[in-house]
Design an enzyme around this catalytic site. Structure first.
Site, short mmCIF file in Angstrom:
data_model
loop_
_atom_site.label_atom_id
_atom_site.label_comp_id
_atom_site.label_asym_id
_atom_site.label_seq_id
_atom_site.Cartn_x
_atom_site.Cartn_y
_atom_site.Cartn_z
N GLY A 154 4.79 -44.71 -19.47
CA GLY A 154 4.90 -43.25 -19.38
C GLY A 154 4.05 -42.59 -20.45
O GLY A 154 3.10 -43.19 -20.96
N ARG A 155 4.42 -41.36 -20.77
CA ARG A 155 3.62 -40.60 -21.72
C ARG A 155 3.58 -41.25 -23.09
O ARG A 155 2.52 -41.42 -23.69
CB ARG A 155 4.20 -39.18 -21.86
CG ARG A 155 3.94 -38.32 -20.66
CD ARG A 155 4.83 -37.09 -20.74
NE ARG A 155 6.19 -37.50 -20.44
CZ ARG A 155 6.89 -37.02 -19.42
NH1 ARG A 155 6.40 -36.08 -18.66
NH2 ARG A 155 8.11 -37.45 -19.20
N ARG A 176 5.33 -50.76 -13.74
CA ARG A 176 6.22 -51.47 -12.82
C ARG A 176 5.62 -52.79 -12.36
O ARG A 176 4.42 -52.97 -12.41
CB ARG A 176 6.48 -50.60 -11.58
CG ARG A 176 7.25 -49.38 -11.93
CD ARG A 176 7.69 -48.58 -10.72
NE ARG A 176 8.49 -47.47 -11.21
CZ ARG A 176 9.78 -47.58 -11.53
NH1 ARG A 176 10.42 -48.70 -11.36
NH2 ARG A 176 10.43 -46.53 -11.98
N ARG A 223 15.33 -46.31 -26.89
CA ARG A 223 16.77 -46.11 -27.01
C ARG A 223 17.41 -47.43 -27.45
O ARG A 223 16.97 -48.51 -27.03
CB ARG A 223 17.39 -45.70 -25.66
CG ARG A 223 17.21 -44.24 -25.29
CD ARG A 223 17.99 -43.31 -26.22
NE ARG A 223 17.83 -41.90 -25.85
CZ ARG A 223 16.86 -41.10 -26.32
NH1 ARG A 223 15.97 -41.56 -27.16
NH2 ARG A 223 16.80 -39.83 -25.94
N GLU A 252 24.54 -45.03 -32.66
CA GLU A 252 23.87 -44.23 -33.69
C GLU A 252 24.87 -43.26 -34.27
O GLU A 252 25.55 -42.59 -33.49
CB GLU A 252 22.68 -43.47 -33.11
CG GLU A 252 21.55 -44.39 -32.73
CD GLU A 252 20.33 -43.66 -32.18
OE1 GLU A 252 20.32 -42.40 -32.19
OE2 GLU A 252 19.40 -44.34 -31.76
N HIS A 271 16.48 -42.63 -36.21
CA HIS A 271 16.04 -41.91 -35.00
C HIS A 271 15.21 -40.66 -35.35
O HIS A 271 15.63 -39.52 -35.10
CB HIS A 271 17.25 -41.54 -34.13
CG HIS A 271 16.88 -41.30 -32.69
ND1 HIS A 271 17.73 -41.53 -31.64
CD2 HIS A 271 15.73 -40.84 -32.11
CE1 HIS A 271 17.14 -41.23 -30.49
NE2 HIS A 271 15.92 -40.81 -30.76
N GLY A 273 11.80 -40.38 -34.44
CA GLY A 273 10.55 -40.41 -33.67
C GLY A 273 9.92 -39.04 -33.46
O GLY A 273 8.72 -38.87 -33.63
C1 GLV Z 1 14.31 -38.66 -28.59
O1 GLV Z 1 14.74 -39.78 -28.71
C2 GLV Z 1 14.26 -37.95 -27.36
O2 GLV Z 1 14.64 -38.47 -26.30
O3 GLV Z 1 13.82 -36.80 -27.42
C1 GLV Z 2 8.38 -39.77 -22.26
O1 GLV Z 2 7.87 -38.68 -22.51
C2 GLV Z 2 7.65 -40.84 -21.64
O2 GLV Z 2 7.31 -40.68 -20.46
O3 GLV Z 2 7.36 -41.84 -22.31
#
Ligand code: GLV
Ligand code: GLV
Length: 311
Positions: A154-155, A176, A223, A252, A271, A273
């Site tokens: 993903g992003r 995938r 996560r 957490e 946490h 990030g």
């Molecule tokens: C951070 O963990 C988020 O999901 O924004």
């Molecule tokens: C979240 O933004 C992702 O797609 O990794």
């Protein structure tokens, strides 16, 4: 004018924008909102802006007959019962994109810190164990040429891949349909960027850790539930892998007495990030945009991803 609850004061100006349009009550504490406080008020409100540390479950949603929108101040939505929300026609929003760079940067920071033993090296310098320049001291992993398996394309995963390529890593961006075991077996670093769902829960379990190289490093900024932490502790203690960096844990916060903290070559962060001023302020703007749109009966600009079909 609708009534909204916000479960934590947010950085920046976004909440002022919300107050200009709606009646807003903000949980005043510096710890997570108390369930009882939330339960007492949720029946009266149309909008909820909540944190990833709040469990928004079916019980809470069913106590909220007027609720029209849940705006999660996070990109992940695993803390929200999406099925219960959908069944009630309550929209769920999140804050994608604006935290991608911050989270990818933190992922690289963790990777570098584990790969080059920064916490132990810093401790040695401060504690009088820096005796001389050591030809064979603190030897770590060289990133150029190392294979990075990015689980989740993903992003954030893609942004990590982009950074890692600039360091000369051989990036395997895995979306995938890949063979997890085979990828783990050839990776020097494994970094997790999939959402937490029933399918990805404990994706990295004992078998996965045993499939990794003894020299490999695991990074998790996704996560906590993606990793079996009991297995990870054994993996680090028994040398199935060489190190790990976690920005997320399950639960957490991770209690200080948790045995995981005894494991060697492990960095645990609380946490952080998305914790840049720019990201957190932009997340607040998106969360407020979602809330305002939902309260106006419009489609949310940043909705949670559609639920996977059951079965
Ligand atoms: C951070 O963990 C988020 O999901 O924004
Ligand atoms: C979240 O933004 C992702 O797609 O990794």
């Amino acid at each position: 004018m609708a009534r909204c609850l916000v479960t934590r004061a947010l950085p920046g100006e976004a909440l002022d924008r919300l107050r200009g349009r709606h009646e807003v009550e903000v949980w005043p504490g510096e710890l997570p909102v108390e369930r009882e406080w939330l339960m007492r008020r949720i029946g009266e409100v149309e909008g909820l802006l909540c944190m990833l540390s709040d469990r928004i479950d079916a019980e809470l949603i069913s106590a909220a007959p007027r609720l029209r929108v849940i705006s999660n101040y996070a990109v992940g939505t695993d803390n929200v019962d999406l099925g219960a929300a959908a069944a009630r026609g309550v929209g769920v929003g999140r804050t994608p994109d604006v935290l991608t760079d911050a989270t990818a940067d933190l992922t690289m920071a963790l990777l570098l810190a584990v790969a080059r033993h920064l916490p132990e090296a810093q401790r040695a310098a401060r504690e009088g164990r820096w005796r001389t320049w050591e030809p064979s001291g603190w030897l770590g992993l060289e990133l150029r040429g190392a294979v990075l398996a990015v689980i989740g394309a993903g992003r954030i995963g893609s942004a990590v891949g982009e950074r890692a390529r600039a360091f000369g890593m051989q990036v395997r961006l895995l979306g995938r349909g890949f063979d997890l075991r085979a990828e783990l077996a050839q990776a020097d670093v494994v970094s997790l960027h999939v959402p937490q769902t029933p399918e990805t829960y404990r994706l990295v379990d004992e078998a996965a850790l045993k499939a990794m190289k003894p020299s490999a490093i695991l990074i998790n900024t996704g996560r906590g539930g993606l990793v079996d932490q009991v297995a990870l502790r054994r993996a680090l203690q028994e040398g199935w892998i060489a190190g790990a960096g976690l920005d997320v844990t399950d639960p957490e916060p991770l209690p200080v007495e948790d045995p995981l903290f005894q494991a060697p070559n492990l960095i645990v962060l609380p946490h952080i990030g998305s914790a840049t001023r720019a990201a957190r302020e932009a997340m607040a703007q998106r969360a407020v945009e979602n809330l305002i749109a939902g309260l106006a009966g419009q489609a949310l600009p940043y909705p949670a991803p559609p639920l996977a079909p059951a079965g």
